[in-house]
Design an enzyme around this catalytic site. Structure first.
Site, PDB file in Angstrom:
ATOM      1  N   ASN A   7      -0.210  -0.759 -15.234  1.00 21.14           N
ATOM      2  CA  ASN A   7      -0.087   0.078 -16.472  1.00 21.14           C
ATOM      3  C   ASN A   7       1.469   1.058 -16.459  1.00 21.14           C
ATOM      4  O   ASN A   7       1.380   2.150 -16.810  1.00 21.14           O
ATOM      5  CB  ASN A   7      -1.123   1.223 -16.648  1.00 21.14           C
ATOM      6  CG  ASN A   7      -1.541   1.866 -15.340  1.00 21.14           C
ATOM      7  OD1 ASN A   7      -0.613   1.824 -14.377  1.00 21.14           O
ATOM      8  ND2 ASN A   7      -2.750   2.563 -15.236  1.00 21.14           N
ATOM      9  N   ARG A  31       1.716  13.361 -19.156  1.00 22.69           N
ATOM     10  CA  ARG A  31       0.447  12.741 -19.511  1.00 22.69           C
ATOM     11  C   ARG A  31       0.119  12.199 -21.058  1.00 22.69           C
ATOM     12  O   ARG A  31      -0.150  10.940 -21.274  1.00 22.69           O
ATOM     13  CB  ARG A  31      -0.787  13.353 -19.021  1.00 22.69           C
ATOM     14  CG  ARG A  31      -0.942  13.845 -17.549  1.00 22.69           C
ATOM     15  CD  ARG A  31      -1.278  12.535 -16.634  1.00 22.69           C
ATOM     16  NE  ARG A  31      -2.557  12.093 -16.692  1.00 22.69           N
ATOM     17  CZ  ARG A  31      -3.125  11.332 -15.909  1.00 22.69           C
ATOM     18  NH1 ARG A  31      -2.511  10.854 -14.799  1.00 22.69           N
ATOM     19  NH2 ARG A  31      -4.337  10.791 -16.103  1.00 22.69           N
ATOM     20  N   GLU A  46       2.088  15.052  -4.550  1.00 19.65           N
ATOM     21  CA  GLU A  46       2.814  13.873  -4.842  1.00 19.65           C
ATOM     22  C   GLU A  46       4.547  14.078  -4.583  1.00 19.65           C
ATOM     23  O   GLU A  46       5.265  13.346  -4.040  1.00 19.65           O
ATOM     24  CB  GLU A  46       2.505  13.292  -6.251  1.00 19.65           C
ATOM     25  CG  GLU A  46       0.918  13.069  -6.168  1.00 19.65           C
ATOM     26  CD  GLU A  46       0.590  12.475  -7.499  1.00 19.65           C
ATOM     27  OE1 GLU A  46       1.267  12.550  -8.603  1.00 19.65           O
ATOM     28  OE2 GLU A  46      -0.638  12.114  -7.556  1.00 19.65           O
ATOM     29  N   LYS A  89       6.104   2.031 -12.066  1.00 19.31           N
ATOM     30  CA  LYS A  89       5.628   1.219 -11.218  1.00 19.31           C
ATOM     31  C   LYS A  89       6.373  -0.148 -11.161  1.00 19.31           C
ATOM     32  O   LYS A  89       7.218  -0.481 -11.999  1.00 19.31           O
ATOM     33  CB  LYS A  89       3.969   0.975 -11.708  1.00 19.31           C
ATOM     34  CG  LYS A  89       3.383   2.272 -11.487  1.00 19.31           C
ATOM     35  CD  LYS A  89       1.658   2.047 -11.899  1.00 19.31           C
ATOM     36  CE  LYS A  89       0.939   3.399 -11.846  1.00 19.31           C
ATOM     37  NZ  LYS A  89      -0.330   3.143 -11.964  1.00 19.31           N
ATOM     38  N   PHE A 129     -11.201  -0.217  -6.416  1.00 16.33           N
ATOM     39  CA  PHE A 129      -9.836  -0.965  -6.812  1.00 16.33           C
ATOM     40  C   PHE A 129      -8.918  -0.735  -5.819  1.00 16.33           C
ATOM     41  O   PHE A 129      -7.817  -1.078  -6.042  1.00 16.33           O
ATOM     42  CB  PHE A 129      -9.683  -0.665  -8.103  1.00 16.33           C
ATOM     43  CG  PHE A 129      -9.462   0.738  -8.610  1.00 16.33           C
ATOM     44  CD1 PHE A 129      -8.212   1.488  -8.124  1.00 16.33           C
ATOM     45  CD2 PHE A 129     -10.587   1.486  -9.226  1.00 16.33           C
ATOM     46  CE1 PHE A 129      -8.337   2.986  -8.628  1.00 16.33           C
ATOM     47  CE2 PHE A 129     -10.611   3.044  -9.488  1.00 16.33           C
ATOM     48  CZ  PHE A 129      -9.410   3.644  -9.042  1.00 16.33           C
ATOM     49  N   TYR A 173      -1.976   7.226  -3.109  1.00 19.30           N
ATOM     50  CA  TYR A 173      -3.076   7.210  -3.703  1.00 19.30           C
ATOM     51  C   TYR A 173      -4.560   7.557  -2.946  1.00 19.30           C
ATOM     52  O   TYR A 173      -5.701   7.196  -3.249  1.00 19.30           O
ATOM     53  CB  TYR A 173      -3.499   5.988  -3.926  1.00 19.30           C
ATOM     54  CG  TYR A 173      -2.532   5.422  -5.392  1.00 19.30           C
ATOM     55  CD1 TYR A 173      -2.610   6.213  -6.390  1.00 19.30           C
ATOM     56  CD2 TYR A 173      -1.495   4.509  -5.450  1.00 19.30           C
ATOM     57  CE1 TYR A 173      -2.051   5.791  -7.796  1.00 19.30           C
ATOM     58  CE2 TYR A 173      -0.827   4.114  -6.572  1.00 19.30           C
ATOM     59  CZ  TYR A 173      -1.149   4.847  -7.739  1.00 19.30           C
ATOM     60  OH  TYR A 173      -0.531   4.628  -8.923  1.00 19.30           O
ATOM     61  N   THR A 190      -5.167   5.918 -18.984  1.00 17.58           N
ATOM     62  CA  THR A 190      -5.011   4.960 -17.852  1.00 17.58           C
ATOM     63  C   THR A 190      -5.222   3.369 -18.321  1.00 17.58           C
ATOM     64  O   THR A 190      -4.293   2.601 -17.723  1.00 17.58           O
ATOM     65  CB  THR A 190      -5.996   5.167 -16.709  1.00 17.58           C
ATOM     66  OG1 THR A 190      -6.263   6.621 -16.325  1.00 17.58           O
ATOM     67  CG2 THR A 190      -5.975   4.270 -15.416  1.00 17.58           C
ATOM     68  N   HIS A 207       3.260   6.129 -13.471  1.00 13.52           N
ATOM     69  CA  HIS A 207       2.330   6.917 -12.996  1.00 13.52           C
ATOM     70  C   HIS A 207       2.771   8.399 -13.337  1.00 13.52           C
ATOM     71  O   HIS A 207       4.089   8.511 -13.405  1.00 13.52           O
ATOM     72  CB  HIS A 207       2.167   6.870 -11.482  1.00 13.52           C
ATOM     73  CG  HIS A 207       1.719   8.083 -10.968  1.00 13.52           C
ATOM     74  ND1 HIS A 207       0.249   8.428 -10.753  1.00 13.52           N
ATOM     75  CD2 HIS A 207       2.223   9.367 -10.314  1.00 13.52           C
ATOM     76  CE1 HIS A 207       0.009   9.584  -9.926  1.00 13.52           C
ATOM     77  NE2 HIS A 207       1.118   9.956  -9.814  1.00 13.52           N
ATOM     78  N   ARG A 250       1.903   3.619 -22.108  1.00 14.90           N
ATOM     79  CA  ARG A 250       1.082   2.554 -22.018  1.00 14.90           C
ATOM     80  C   ARG A 250       0.324   1.731 -23.016  1.00 14.90           C
ATOM     81  O   ARG A 250       0.109   0.533 -23.141  1.00 14.90           O
ATOM     82  CB  ARG A 250      -0.259   3.223 -21.049  1.00 14.90           C
ATOM     83  CG  ARG A 250       0.149   3.486 -19.439  1.00 14.90           C
ATOM     84  CD  ARG A 250      -0.669   4.465 -19.143  1.00 14.90           C
ATOM     85  NE  ARG A 250      -0.720   4.614 -17.504  1.00 14.90           N
ATOM     86  CZ  ARG A 250      -1.436   5.718 -16.646  1.00 14.90           C
ATOM     87  NH1 ARG A 250      -2.051   6.295 -17.196  1.00 14.90           N
ATOM     88  NH2 ARG A 250      -0.932   5.728 -15.429  1.00 14.90           N
TER      89      ARG A 250
HETATM   90  P1  DAT Z   1      -3.978   7.585 -13.868  1.00 11.28           P
HETATM   91  O1  DAT Z   1      -2.829   6.500 -13.364  1.00 11.28           O
HETATM   92  O2  DAT Z   1      -4.173   7.553 -15.355  1.00 11.28           O
HETATM   93  O3  DAT Z   1      -3.906   8.796 -13.420  1.00 11.28           O
HETATM   94  P2  DAT Z   1      -6.316   7.069 -11.996  1.00 11.28           P
HETATM   95  O4  DAT Z   1      -5.507   8.171 -11.182  1.00 11.28           O
HETATM   96  O5  DAT Z   1      -7.589   7.476 -12.337  1.00 11.28           O
HETATM   97  O6  DAT Z   1      -5.369   6.898 -13.434  1.00 11.28           O
HETATM   98  O7  DAT Z   1      -6.124   5.720 -11.359  1.00 11.28           O
HETATM   99  C1  DAT Z   1      -4.716   5.393 -10.637  1.00 11.28           C
HETATM  100  C2  DAT Z   1      -4.403   4.102 -10.915  1.00 11.28           C
HETATM  101  O8  DAT Z   1      -5.374   3.052 -10.309  1.00 11.28           O
HETATM  102  C3  DAT Z   1      -4.470   3.756 -12.264  1.00 11.28           C
HETATM  103  O9  DAT Z   1      -3.088   4.096 -12.786  1.00 11.28           O
HETATM  104  C4  DAT Z   1      -4.691   2.221 -12.276  1.00 11.28           C
HETATM  105  C5  DAT Z   1      -5.625   2.097 -11.201  1.00 11.28           C
HETATM  106  N1  DAT Z   1      -6.989   2.031 -11.402  1.00 11.28           N
HETATM  107  C6  DAT Z   1      -7.813   2.945 -12.148  1.00 11.28           C
HETATM  108  N2  DAT Z   1      -8.810   2.714 -12.522  1.00 11.28           N
HETATM  109  C7  DAT Z   1      -9.122   1.406 -12.328  1.00 11.28           C
HETATM  110  C8  DAT Z   1      -9.901   0.396 -12.433  1.00 11.28           C
HETATM  111  N3  DAT Z   1     -11.150   0.660 -13.022  1.00 11.28           N
HETATM  112  N4  DAT Z   1      -9.617  -0.762 -11.993  1.00 11.28           N
HETATM  113  C9  DAT Z   1      -8.527  -1.172 -11.564  1.00 11.28           C
HETATM  114  N5  DAT Z   1      -7.342  -0.362 -11.279  1.00 11.28           N
HETATM  115  C10 DAT Z   1      -7.696   0.830 -11.946  1.00 11.28           C
HETATM  116 MG    MG Z   2      -3.942   9.464 -11.638  1.00 12.04          MG
END
Ligand code: DAT
Ligand code: MG
Length: 150
Positions: free
Chosen positions: A112, A85, A126, A9, A57, A49, A91, A115, A102
C-alpha cells in the site's frame, strides 16, 4: 507542532512514486525535516512493526518491507500525524478514498505504497528507530506563514 514518521515502502520505490509522495506532502504544506534511503535489516523491520507481531500477516509484512529499499522521512507541521494519514488514505487501497495516495495508486492491502505514524506516541517511537536526533533538521520556511496562522 507535530512530527510524524513517513516511509515510502518498497513497492512505492519500485513504482517510481517517491516523488509523488514527497510532492503531495510538500503541497499539503508540511515540512520535510529528515530523509534517508535504506534497505531495512530484518531486526529494524520487526522493531518498527512490533505492535503487529501477533497478527497473521506479520511474517508477510516483514518479508515485504525488507524486500527492497525504502525512503524514510520525518515530516513536521501542525497536526502532522493526522495530515499525513489523510493524504495517505485508508490501509486497504481498494477502499481508500480516491484522491489519497493509497486510493489512487494501490490495489493490495500489503503493498500500500506508504507508511505514516498513527499517533503522536507512535511517531516518537518510530522516528527514534530510524533517525538519530542529529539527523533531523530545524529550519524556517518563509512560506509557513501562508500555510498556517499559528
Ligand atoms: P496502516 O499502515 O494504515 O497504519 P496498520 O498499522 O493496521 O495499517 O497495518 C500495518 C501494515 O500491515 C499495513 O500498512 C499493511 C499491513 N496489513 C494490515 N492489515 C493487513 C491485512 N489484513 N492483511 C495483510 N496485510 C495487512
Ligand atoms: Mg499503522
Amino acid at each position: 507542532m507535530e512530527r510524524t514518521y513517513v516511509m515510502v515502502k518498497p513497492d512505492g520505490v519500485q513504482r517510481g512514486l517517491v516523488g509523488e509522495v514527497i510532492g503531495r506532502l510538500e503541497r499539503k504544506g508540511l515540512k520535510l525535516v529528515g530523509l534517508k534511503m535504506i534497505h531495512l535489516p530484518r531486526e529494524t523491520a520487526e522493531k518498527h512493526y512490533a505492535p503487529h507481531k501477533d497478527r497473521p500477516f506479520f511474517p508477510g509484512l516483514i518479508r515485504f518491507i525488507t524486500s527492497g529499499p525504502v525512503v524514510a522521512m520525518v515530516w513536521e507541521g501542525p497536526r502532522a500525524v493526522g495530515a499525513v494519514r489523510a493524504v495517505m488514505g485508508a490501509t486497504d487501497p481498494v477502499t481508500a478514498t480516491p484522491g489519497t495516495l493509497r486510493g489512487d495508486y494501490g490495489l493490495d492491502i500489503g503493498m500500500n505504497i506508504v507508511h505514516g505514524s498513527d499517533s503522536v506516541e507512535s511517531a516518537e517511537r518510530e522516528i527514534a528507530i530510524f533517525f538519530q536526533p542529529g539527523e533531523l533538521v530545524s529550519y524556517d520556511k518563509d512560506l509557513d506563514r501562508w500555510v498556517t496562522e499559528g
